[in-house]
Design an enzyme around this catalytic site. Structure first.
Site, PDB file in Angstrom:
ATOM      1  N   GLU A 178      -3.746 -20.564   0.652  1.00  0.00           N
ATOM      2  CA  GLU A 178      -5.013 -21.116   0.221  1.00  0.00           C
ATOM      3  C   GLU A 178      -4.892 -21.722  -1.182  1.00  0.00           C
ATOM      4  OE1 GLU A 178      -8.267 -18.549   1.266  1.00  0.00           O
ATOM      5  OE2 GLU A 178      -9.312 -19.144  -0.538  1.00  0.00           O
ATOM      6  N   HIS A 209      -7.143 -17.687   9.494  1.00  0.00           N
ATOM      7  CA  HIS A 209      -6.965 -18.466   8.268  1.00  0.00           C
ATOM      8  C   HIS A 209      -6.891 -19.937   8.651  1.00  0.00           C
ATOM      9  CE1 HIS A 209      -5.182 -20.016   4.619  1.00  0.00           C
ATOM     10  NE2 HIS A 209      -5.245 -18.837   4.043  1.00  0.00           N
ATOM     11  N   GLN A 250      -9.776 -12.022  10.883  1.00  0.00           N
ATOM     12  CA  GLN A 250      -9.825 -13.291  10.161  1.00  0.00           C
ATOM     13  C   GLN A 250      -8.796 -14.309  10.657  1.00  0.00           C
ATOM     14  OE1 GLN A 250      -8.475 -13.709   5.814  1.00  0.00           O
ATOM     15  NE2 GLN A 250     -10.668 -14.009   5.707  1.00  0.00           N
ATOM     16  N   ASP A 257       0.688  -0.107  14.651  1.00  0.00           N
ATOM     17  CA  ASP A 257       1.132   1.207  15.142  1.00  0.00           C
ATOM     18  C   ASP A 257       0.288   2.355  14.594  1.00  0.00           C
ATOM     19  OD1 ASP A 257       3.023  -0.650  15.769  1.00  0.00           O
ATOM     20  OD2 ASP A 257       4.754   0.474  15.031  1.00  0.00           O
ATOM     21  N   PHE A 313      -9.621 -19.505  -6.196  1.00  0.00           N
ATOM     22  CA  PHE A 313      -9.363 -19.190  -4.801  1.00  0.00           C
ATOM     23  C   PHE A 313     -10.693 -19.178  -4.074  1.00  0.00           C
ATOM     24  CE2 PHE A 313      -6.102 -17.465  -1.949  1.00  0.00           C
ATOM     25  CZ  PHE A 313      -4.971 -17.952  -2.564  1.00  0.00           C
ATOM     26  N   LEU A 337       1.798 -19.418   7.463  1.00  0.00           N
ATOM     27  CA  LEU A 337       0.685 -19.747   6.583  1.00  0.00           C
ATOM     28  C   LEU A 337       1.045 -20.697   5.446  1.00  0.00           C
ATOM     29  CD1 LEU A 337      -2.229 -18.551   6.494  1.00  0.00           C
ATOM     30  CD2 LEU A 337      -1.455 -17.444   4.417  1.00  0.00           C
ATOM     31  N   HIS A 353      -4.787 -13.978  11.098  1.00  0.00           N
ATOM     32  CA  HIS A 353      -4.226 -13.682   9.804  1.00  0.00           C
ATOM     33  C   HIS A 353      -4.442 -12.254   9.328  1.00  0.00           C
ATOM     34  CE1 HIS A 353      -2.796 -14.444   5.826  1.00  0.00           C
ATOM     35  NE2 HIS A 353      -3.968 -14.239   5.255  1.00  0.00           N
ATOM     36  N   ALA A 413       0.829  -1.202   0.000  1.00  0.00           N
ATOM     37  CA  ALA A 413       0.000   0.000   0.000  1.00  0.00           C
ATOM     38  C   ALA A 413       0.866   1.255   0.000  1.00  0.00           C
ATOM     39  CB  ALA A 413      -0.933  -0.005   1.218  1.00  0.00           C
ATOM     40  N   ARG A 441     -12.646 -11.232   4.796  1.00  0.00           N
ATOM     41  CA  ARG A 441     -12.024 -10.945   3.510  1.00  0.00           C
ATOM     42  C   ARG A 441     -11.828 -12.217   2.701  1.00  0.00           C
ATOM     43  NH1 ARG A 441      -6.838 -11.438   1.567  1.00  0.00           N
ATOM     44  NH2 ARG A 441      -5.835 -11.744   3.578  1.00  0.00           N
ATOM     45  N   LEU A 460      -4.268  -8.036  -1.503  1.00  0.00           N
ATOM     46  CA  LEU A 460      -3.257  -7.479  -2.402  1.00  0.00           C
ATOM     47  C   LEU A 460      -3.898  -6.499  -3.381  1.00  0.00           C
ATOM     48  CD1 LEU A 460      -1.013 -10.626  -3.076  1.00  0.00           C
ATOM     49  CD2 LEU A 460      -0.509  -8.659  -1.619  1.00  0.00           C
ATOM     50  N   ARG A 481     -12.900 -18.436   4.297  1.00  0.00           N
ATOM     51  CA  ARG A 481     -11.972 -18.790   5.370  1.00  0.00           C
ATOM     52  C   ARG A 481     -12.623 -18.955   6.730  1.00  0.00           C
ATOM     53  NH1 ARG A 481      -7.069 -14.858   3.406  1.00  0.00           N
ATOM     54  NH2 ARG A 481      -6.478 -16.229   1.685  1.00  0.00           N
TER      55      ARG A 481
HETATM   56  C1  FAD Z   1       1.450 -15.119   5.150  1.00  0.00           C
HETATM   57  C2  FAD Z   1       0.483 -14.213   4.459  1.00  0.00           C
HETATM   58  C3  FAD Z   1       0.011 -14.519   3.198  1.00  0.00           C
HETATM   59  C4  FAD Z   1      -0.883 -13.691   2.541  1.00  0.00           C
HETATM   60  N1  FAD Z   1      -1.315 -14.020   1.294  1.00  0.00           N
HETATM   61  C5  FAD Z   1      -2.143 -13.175   0.632  1.00  0.00           C
HETATM   62  C6  FAD Z   1      -2.548 -13.448  -0.704  1.00  0.00           C
HETATM   63  O1  FAD Z   1      -2.154 -14.447  -1.306  1.00  0.00           O
HETATM   64  N2  FAD Z   1      -3.372 -12.582  -1.326  1.00  0.00           N
HETATM   65  C7  FAD Z   1      -3.814 -11.451  -0.699  1.00  0.00           C
HETATM   66  O2  FAD Z   1      -4.545 -10.700  -1.328  1.00  0.00           O
HETATM   67  N3  FAD Z   1      -3.442 -11.165   0.558  1.00  0.00           N
HETATM   68  C8  FAD Z   1      -2.614 -11.986   1.236  1.00  0.00           C
HETATM   69  N4  FAD Z   1      -2.228 -11.690   2.517  1.00  0.00           N
HETATM   70  C9  FAD Z   1      -2.621 -10.409   3.100  1.00  0.00           C
HETATM   71  C10 FAD Z   1      -1.746  -9.289   2.582  1.00  0.00           C
HETATM   72  O3  FAD Z   1      -0.492  -9.784   2.261  1.00  0.00           O
HETATM   73  C11 FAD Z   1      -1.553  -8.176   3.590  1.00  0.00           C
HETATM   74  O4  FAD Z   1      -2.783  -7.799   4.088  1.00  0.00           O
HETATM   75  C12 FAD Z   1      -0.901  -6.998   2.931  1.00  0.00           C
HETATM   76  O5  FAD Z   1       0.310  -7.383   2.351  1.00  0.00           O
HETATM   77  C13 FAD Z   1      -0.662  -5.837   3.846  1.00  0.00           C
HETATM   78  O6  FAD Z   1       0.062  -4.845   3.143  1.00  0.00           O
HETATM   79  P1  FAD Z   1       0.284  -3.403   3.710  1.00  0.00           P
HETATM   80  O7  FAD Z   1       0.961  -2.611   2.668  1.00  0.00           O
HETATM   81  O8  FAD Z   1      -0.972  -2.894   4.261  1.00  0.00           O
HETATM   82  O9  FAD Z   1       1.256  -3.637   4.959  1.00  0.00           O
HETATM   83  P2  FAD Z   1       2.641  -4.425   5.121  1.00  0.00           P
HETATM   84  O10 FAD Z   1       3.152  -5.003   3.886  1.00  0.00           O
HETATM   85  O11 FAD Z   1       2.479  -5.299   6.301  1.00  0.00           O
HETATM   86  O12 FAD Z   1       3.624  -3.252   5.475  1.00  0.00           O
HETATM   87  C14 FAD Z   1       3.520  -2.521   6.648  1.00  0.00           C
HETATM   88  C15 FAD Z   1       4.581  -1.456   6.579  1.00  0.00           C
HETATM   89  O13 FAD Z   1       4.391  -0.522   7.623  1.00  0.00           O
HETATM   90  C16 FAD Z   1       5.613  -0.224   8.221  1.00  0.00           C
HETATM   91  N5  FAD Z   1       5.349   0.205   9.583  1.00  0.00           N
HETATM   92  C17 FAD Z   1       4.573  -0.396  10.508  1.00  0.00           C
HETATM   93  N6  FAD Z   1       4.575   0.312  11.645  1.00  0.00           N
HETATM   94  C18 FAD Z   1       5.367   1.391  11.424  1.00  0.00           C
HETATM   95  C19 FAD Z   1       5.777   2.488  12.223  1.00  0.00           C
HETATM   96  N7  FAD Z   1       5.387   2.628  13.494  1.00  0.00           N
HETATM   97  N8  FAD Z   1       6.610   3.384  11.681  1.00  0.00           N
HETATM   98  C20 FAD Z   1       7.045   3.261  10.396  1.00  0.00           C
HETATM   99  N9  FAD Z   1       6.679   2.245   9.608  1.00  0.00           N
HETATM  100  C21 FAD Z   1       5.858   1.320  10.123  1.00  0.00           C
HETATM  101  C22 FAD Z   1       6.416  -1.480   8.092  1.00  0.00           C
HETATM  102  O14 FAD Z   1       7.787  -1.182   8.121  1.00  0.00           O
HETATM  103  C23 FAD Z   1       5.988  -1.986   6.724  1.00  0.00           C
HETATM  104  O15 FAD Z   1       6.774  -1.396   5.741  1.00  0.00           O
HETATM  105  C24 FAD Z   1      -1.339 -12.526   3.183  1.00  0.00           C
HETATM  106  C25 FAD Z   1      -0.871 -12.203   4.448  1.00  0.00           C
HETATM  107  C26 FAD Z   1       0.016 -13.041   5.102  1.00  0.00           C
HETATM  108  C27 FAD Z   1       0.462 -12.690   6.488  1.00  0.00           C
END
Ligand code: FAD
Ligand code: SF4
Ligand code: SF4
Ligand code: FES
Lengths: 258, 611
Positions: free
Chosen positions: B259, B246, B244, B225, B119, B256, B373, B19, B415, B421, B290
């Protein structure tokens, strides 16, 4: 289910005492790194990372190390474990040969604190090889086509998690930190052999430099250090071959895509 | 502690997962942008996502974004905001092509297009029999490393574009003035120095908070955070009761197994060797959503049908099993599954099982149990990712949230796999654009000289306090009580216990300090502060779960087993009220109406959710 199956609870039932030798360095207190010994109770199924966190959480909160995913995919916790580079989260206690565990920071990068090294030089090398797709043609409204064989051609390098296990196991890199190192070459390979990319010759030019691919003396340390099982040395050889022969060994575009 | 270093950027993005990076790419095209992240970008947990990313490309099977929208709404058990869902499913298609153009190495079909697979919960009307639905291939994938490839590709593009990064800077506070967000305060982990980032718009993209629970698929760093810090400033969190679990986490470790294992034909067995999903979801079986699968596993274990009477069941992806049940989509083409097929499609899962269980999934089934999860809830936003300050939907100027941290809400009570993603890229992109737009049309507003003082005091307090007990013990107790009393199944009694426990843990937390007093890489201090975030979010989660006296999606109340659309067809907003208390409000679900036979009727009518 009738067949004999592995009992997953077993790894949690017993414990053994490990002796952990940890290389410590606190820039606010120490002039030199020094070894410190800890005793810790560990289960067969514990990761080395769990062992270190147990020491940190139960005995000495001041220990510095990086960690995040705990499952070998984020590349945070590369360290030298019993003399070999690995991710602490990818090694299990049950696979240790003895009850002794020696842990020190990876070599060749400046130590900031305990197991934490300065990754900047490593990432700078990565950034130097243009680690991004270059294609100046106008993008189509849907995807660019690529055959499964063309996709497969550069698959190996896409597995890289930039953990630095390879580069910091490479003797030429220890001797000369200007050498781009195997990780950067792996990532260059990933683009050089991607049928959609148009900057192969520029990347090859960069790697042809004095600090480029020719520093590699094919010692294979990098391949055995890679926790992702990437055939690092082979990829390096393919880049060398492309430089020598001037041709890229690429699968031809299939008729259907033409 | 010396005076903080001052920086000024038009937009600040906190978090470098999918994101954050997507937002950074779009924002930095237009205005000065910096990414502040406590991890190096490549360390973010987006890299762990395996299965795929959903978009109705119709590359293999005929599909439409409308199908995708329907599935997402039904999957979320209808407490889903429908306008953002339609945006998600429509823009998904364009975003996937965008990612491909950026170089993302998707797997390919024989004719060179992006490959797709099935999926859980993703369906289409059966051609020729539209009253019935069947699974559809909608998940675009790059081996089972899709998240890793997305993270990699976005980071590469950021390098190409010269985006500014502050790597290993940990945000500790938001700078809020007159109800507006004007920046953040962060600590530079390597030096312990404080930094003030003055900005016009700030994005929270800090990921999830699975570390609230004992068994979790989440990284150590996922401690909520962003939402927690906003919560302390009086900004609500939405739908926290929907968390959720998983179904296929590695036994006890929680890591994990994607799926995709089930999408490619994997089957779940109980201790008696029965394919128990046939009972719980006769139609979709293992591909039910899930929450349904996780509850089924709990039921089996409770009934003593876990393996050897223990608390796990099996996930079997051996080719012999898949071929026996003809459960792979390739059986339809008259093909059989073999070791190579499984090896090439699910290599990461095989590797995880071999490494952490010592089990080769080509030879033996894998022991699994549900694992915490994904947070459907989080900081509430509108579909331009602007943060709401209250349930009435008034926004906080300058503050944005996207990714798992945010609640748009497109996932509702549950979800679907591969929908996170796509949420990251669609709403990350919208965030980047909206923030840049806001920055261009507004001037910098003043921030107080002492903006970092509260943070400084918080750190000094933590360092000065005696260590009355190890804070790790508090964390362990928190994770245990949340898993046991606020997990897959919930009751009034259990939740009351969780509420009291969390309150007393918070007191204990506040009275104990840490051992490490250093400034360089004081990870002890940061983990301690992260625990503080988890405790605050746990309190909000429990209060939200207590307020929802029904069962819906991932929220399953044993004392209220049915869905109650009269009382609870709405979102929950939890706001901090004093030190320990939580105030609960509700917000109506965004429902789209269409005209049918001269009448306004809901486009996605409520229905019983069955798979
Ligand atoms: C094992 C696993 C498998 C998954 N598989 C799938 C899938 O196949 N398909 C799907 O759609 N979803 C999947 N998901 C869900 C999905 O991957 C996550 O929900 C998603 O990647 C979250 O992305 P994000 O950018 O929100 O956060 P993240 O990628 O978790 O990034 C968080 C960021 O915030 C930063 N951060 C956090 N706190 C602070 C702070 N206090 N100060 C500064 N920086 C901070 C971290 O450094 C990091 O860079 C999966 C999740 C897991 C755990
Ligand atoms: S093969 Fe080359 S890059 Fe790898 S360790 Fe040896 S010298 Fe270094
Ligand atoms: S090639 Fe392997 S060892 Fe080297 S950085 Fe990449 S993943 Fe790590
Ligand atoms: S903690 Fe992520 S690779 Fe080890």
């Amino acid at each position: 289910m009738s067949e004999e199956l592995t009992d997953p609870t077993k790894g949690y039932l017993s414990t053994r005492i490990l002796t952990v030798q940890l290389k410590r360095y606190d820039p606010e207190k120490d002039r030199e790194p020094h070894w410190q010994e800890f005793k810790v109770e560990a289960r067969p199924i514990d990761r080395v990372l769990d062992v270190l966190m147990k020491v940190k959480w139960d005995q000495d909160d001041t220990i510095g190390l990086r960690k995040s995913c705990g499952q070998g995919i984020c590349g945070s916790d590369a360290m030298r474990i019993n003399g070999q580079n690995n991710l602490a989260c990818k090694m299990l206690v049950q696979n240790l040969k003895s009850d002794k565990l020696t842990v020190e920071p990876i070599l060749g990068l400046p130590v900031i604190k305990d197991l934490i090294v300065d990754m900047k030089p490593f990432f700078d090398h990565y950034k130097s090889i243009m680690p991004f797709l270059v294609n100046t043609d106008p993008a189509p409204t849907t995807e660019r086509l690529q055959t499964p064989a063309q996709r497969e051609r550069f698959d190996e390098g896409t597995k890289c998690i930039l953990c630095a296990c390879c580069t910091t196991a490479c003797p030429p890199f220890w001797g000369n930190r200007e050498y781009v190192g195997p990780a950067a070459i792996v990532n260059a390979h990933r683009f050089i052999f991607d049928s959609r990319d148009q900057a192969a010759s520029e990347r090859l030019e960069i790697l042809n430099d004095a600090e480029g691919v020719w520093r590699c003396r094919t010692v294979f340390n990098c391949t055995s250090a890679c926790p992702r099982g990437i055939k690092v040395t082979q990829l390096i050889s393919e880049v060398k071959r492309a430089l020598i022969t001037g041709v890229l060994d690429m699968p031809q575009e299939a008729e259907v895509l033409a | 502690m010396s005076t903080p270093t001052y920086h000024r950027f038009e937009t600040i993005i906190v978090g470098s997962g999918g994101a954050g990076l997507m937002a950074a790419l779009h924002s930095s095209k237009e205005v000065g942008t910096a990414v502040v992240s406590k991890l190096y970008p490549m360390r973010s947990h987006t890299g762990a996502a395996a299965g795929g990313i959903a978009a109705a490309l119709s590359n293999i099977e005929e599909d439409s974004w409308e199908n995708h929208a329907y599935d997402t709404i039904k999957g979320g058990d209808f407490v889903v905001d429908q306008t953002p869902v339609e945006i998600l499913c429509r823009e998904a298609v364009e975003c996937i092509y965008d990612l491909e153009h950026m170089g993302l190495p998707f797997d390919r079909t024989p004719d060179g297009r992006i490959s797709q697979r099935r999926f859980g919960g993703h369906t289409r009307p059966v051609p020729g029999n539209p009253s019935k639905r069947e699974p559809v291939m909608r998940s675009c994938h790059a081996a089972d490393r899709t998240g890793h490839m997305i993270l990699q590709t976005l980071y590469q593009q950021c390098i190409k574009q010269g985006v500014t990064f502050f790597d290993e800077y940990h945000m500790l506070d938001l700078i809020m003035v007159e109800g507006e967000c004007r920046g953040i305060v962060a600590i530079e982990i390597a030096t312990g120095r404080l930094h003030v980032f003055h900005a016009k718009s700030v994005l929270l993209a800090t990921g999830g908070f699975g570390r609230m629970f004992k068994v979790s698929s989440n990284a150590f760093a996922l401690t909520g955070d962003g939402p927690a810090i906003a919560y302390r400033h009086g900004i609500p969190v939405e739908d926290m009761e929907f968390y959720q679990f998983h179904p296929t986490g590695i036994y006890r470790l929680g890591v994990l197994l994607t799926e995709g294992c089930r999408g490619d034909g994997g089957i779940m067995f109980n201790g008696k060797g029965e394919r128990f999903m046939e009972t719980y979801a006769p139609n979709m079986k293992e591909l039910a959503s899930r929450d349904v699968c996780s509850r089924s596993i709990y039921q089996e274990v409770r009934a003593g049908r876990g393996v050897s009477g223990k608390d796990f069941v099996y996930l079997d992806i051996r080719p012999s099993t898949i071929n026996k049940y003809k459960s792979s989509p390739i059986h339809r083409d008259g093909l059989e599954v073999d070791d190579h097929f499984i090896e090439s499609r699910l290599s990461e899962s095989l590797e995880l099982s071999r490494t952490y269980l010592g089990i080769d999934p080509l030879k033996e089934p894998m022991p699994i149990q549900p694992t915490a999860h994904y947070a459907m809830g989080g900081t509430p936003t509108d579909f331009d990712t602007r943060v709401f300050r209250n349930a009435a939907g008034e926004v906080v100027p300058g503050l944005y949230a996207a990714g798992e941290t945010a609640c748009v809400s497109v996932h509702g009570a549950n979800r679907l796999g591969t929908n996170s993603l796509v949420d990251l890229v669609v709403f990350g992109r919208r965030a980047g654009k909206a923030m840049a737009q806001y920055a261009k049309s507004h001037d910098f507003k003043e921030i107080p000289k002492d903006a970092a003082v509260p943070t400084k005091k918080m750190i000094e307090g933590a360092l000065a306090k005696p260590r009355t007990e190890p804070w790790v013990r508090i964390r362990d107790e928190l994770q245990t009580v949340m898993m046991d009393d606020c997990g897959v199944y919930r009751t009034a009694e259990g939740l009351a216990n969780a509420r009291q426990s969390v309150a007393s843990l918070k007191k204990r937390y506040e009275s104990t300090g840490i051992q490490d007093k250093g400034t360089v890489f004081n990870t002890g201090l940061l983990e301690y502060l992260e625990l503080g975030c988890l405790i605050d979010l746990a309190a909000a989660t429990v209060a939200s779960a207590e307020s929802r006296k029904e069962s819906r999606g991932a929220h399953s109340r044993e004392d209220f087993p049915d869905r109650d659309d009269v009382k609870h067809f709405n979102h929950t907003f939890a706001t901090k009220d004093g030190d320990f208390d939580v105030k609960i409000d509700t917000r109506a679900v965004d429902v789209i109406y269409i005209e049918k036979d001269g009448q306004q009727v809901p486009k996605y009518p409520l229905e019983v959710r069955k798979y």
